[in-house]
Design an enzyme around this catalytic site. Structure first.
Site, PDB file in Angstrom:
ATOM      1  N   CYS A 112      45.069  48.530  40.135  1.00  0.00           N
ATOM      2  CA  CYS A 112      45.294  48.058  38.758  1.00  0.00           C
ATOM      3  C   CYS A 112      45.052  46.566  38.592  1.00  0.00           C
ATOM      4  O   CYS A 112      44.821  46.090  37.487  1.00  0.00           O
ATOM      5  CB  CYS A 112      46.710  48.398  38.317  1.00  0.00           C
ATOM      6  SG  CYS A 112      47.073  50.142  38.460  1.00  0.00           S
ATOM      7  N   HIS A 253      48.917  44.288  32.116  1.00  0.00           N
ATOM      8  CA  HIS A 253      48.477  45.616  32.548  1.00  0.00           C
ATOM      9  C   HIS A 253      49.330  46.655  31.823  1.00  0.00           C
ATOM     10  O   HIS A 253      50.554  46.509  31.740  1.00  0.00           O
ATOM     11  CB  HIS A 253      48.636  45.727  34.065  1.00  0.00           C
ATOM     12  CG  HIS A 253      48.420  47.115  34.585  1.00  0.00           C
ATOM     13  ND1 HIS A 253      47.379  47.905  34.153  1.00  0.00           N
ATOM     14  CD2 HIS A 253      49.117  47.857  35.489  1.00  0.00           C
ATOM     15  CE1 HIS A 253      47.441  49.069  34.782  1.00  0.00           C
ATOM     16  NE2 HIS A 253      48.488  49.073  35.580  1.00  0.00           N
ATOM     17  N   ASN A 283      47.829  54.474  31.306  1.00  0.00           N
ATOM     18  CA  ASN A 283      47.507  53.530  32.374  1.00  0.00           C
ATOM     19  C   ASN A 283      46.076  53.791  32.850  1.00  0.00           C
ATOM     20  O   ASN A 283      45.815  54.812  33.484  1.00  0.00           O
ATOM     21  CB  ASN A 283      48.518  53.726  33.513  1.00  0.00           C
ATOM     22  CG  ASN A 283      48.278  52.780  34.685  1.00  0.00           C
ATOM     23  OD1 ASN A 283      47.251  52.112  34.757  1.00  0.00           O
ATOM     24  ND2 ASN A 283      49.214  52.750  35.612  1.00  0.00           N
TER      25      ASN A 283
END
Ligand code: UT7
Length: 326
Positions: A112, A253, A283
């Site tokens: 990520c 994020h 996500n």
């Protein structure tokens, strides 16, 4: 020499998977997903779409914004953990699809945090003077690595891609002020795909064990992510002598709304100074910050001279931040 983001772009697949549809696939509810994560829906790549296809669309969008041709690029960095194949790199496949044959192309794997690791890598190369037009792309096709029988993970992830073009600049009042990248491999097994690599090569056994899918101990990751990100954003601002009150926009994020809120609270930011699109995309790992940045630019949430802070935390563990004076 300074480095500047001169264009952004993004692409999200057309297919939308809502929480209501997930209720029919696994034992979950829209209420649980919304309360615990903030996610309402996510985008899913078509059967014939792979990571390089999503990256290709995002790259064309950034090139279009920059009025550049693929030939103008001299480096392409793709951040992904869900690339087309084990080899070659997704960046090389993308180079071919784009026809960007003046560029060197390679992948970065930092989960990520990958897009910000890519930004940091690009900045270093540009500062050597050897590269002048660098594209960084964060892309994921997580739906193809998601265990659709595991309710603890399948409700979280989505597919998409975001891209930026970076160029050298002499303008100290509009540039990337700093990038910070970190890792701690001791936590690898809290978030990983165990099967299909050299540690556990693909076999009928690994298929039966569903070892090719993302496994996560969500609650343990959550606690470490909150603490790490709070320290990261404070340290990044301090290092640049920027007070949290001067920050125009935090682009975090998009993993969990509660993590985003914890970071925002630590910086004392009102909701209008925090960019959130988790409800639409879930996500998307390395694509998350890149898509959010493009949306923030295209919707006028960022103005010239604004301080913009990007941050991410992910598998590895890895974590990273970039402070930009837009
Ligand atoms: O992007 C890279 C980094 N990743 C992250 O930052 C993700 C970090 N983790 C998280 O976002 C959260 O931990 C999750 C959203 C994954 C989970 O939320 P949580 O509040 O930590 O829940 P939990 O894992 O502690 O589970 C609470 C309960 C459990 O039931 P019991 O044991 O209390 O009876 C789970 O089985 O919720 C249950 N549960 C679900 N219930 C309905 C787990 N998944 C689901 C689900 N639907 N989809």
């Amino acid at each position: 020499m300074k480095v500047k983001i001169t264009a952004t772009g993004s692409y999200s697949p057309e297919k939308i998977l809502t929480n209501a549809e997930l209720e029919k696939i696994v034992d979950t509810t829209d209420e649980w997903i919304t309360d615990r994560t903030g996610i309402k829906e996510r985008r899913i790549a078509a059967e014939n779409q792979c990571a390089s296809d999503l990256a290709h669309q995002a790259a064309l969008s950034a090139l279009n914004s920059a009025c550049m041709k693929p030939d103008d690029l001299d480096m392409i960095i793709v951040a992904t953990v869900t690339g087309d194949m084990q080899l070659p790199s997704t960046a090389c496949v993308l180079q071919s699809k784009l026809g960007a044959f003046n560029a060197v192309a390679f992948d970065v794997n930092a989960a990520c945090s990958g897009f910000i690791f890519g930004l940091s890598t690009a900045c270093s190369y540009i500062k050597t003077g050897a590269y002048k037009k660098v594209m960084v792309i964060g892309v994921e096709c997580l739906s193809k690595f998601t265990d659709w029988e595991d309710r603890t993970t399948c409700v979280l992830f989505g597919d998409g891609a975001g891209a930026v073009i970076l160029e050298p600049s002499d303008d100290e009042s509009s540039c990337i002020l700093s990038t910070d990248i970190h890792s701690d491999g001791r936590f690898a097994e809290l978030l990983y795909v165990p099967g299909g690599g050299s540690m556990m090569p693909a076999s009928p056994e690994t298929l039966k064990d569903r070892a090719h899918y993302v496994k996560m101990k969500g609650n343990e990751v959550f606690k470490i992510a909150v603490k790490t990100l709070e320290n990261l954003v404070i340290d990044t601002l301090k290092k640049n002598n920027v007070d949290p009150s001067e920050l125009s926009l935090l682009i975090p994020h998009q993993a969990n709304m509660r993590i985003i809120q914890a970071t925002a609270t630590r910086l004392n930011l009102t909701p209008d100074r925090v960019f959130v699109n988790i409800e639409k995309y879930g996500n998307t790992s390395a694509a998350s910050v890149a898509i959010a940045l493009d949306e923030a630019v295209k919707t006028g949430r960022i103005k010239k001279g604004d301080y913009v802070l990007l941050e991410a935390f992910g598998a590895g563990f890895t974590w990273a931040a970039a402070l930009i004076k837009w």
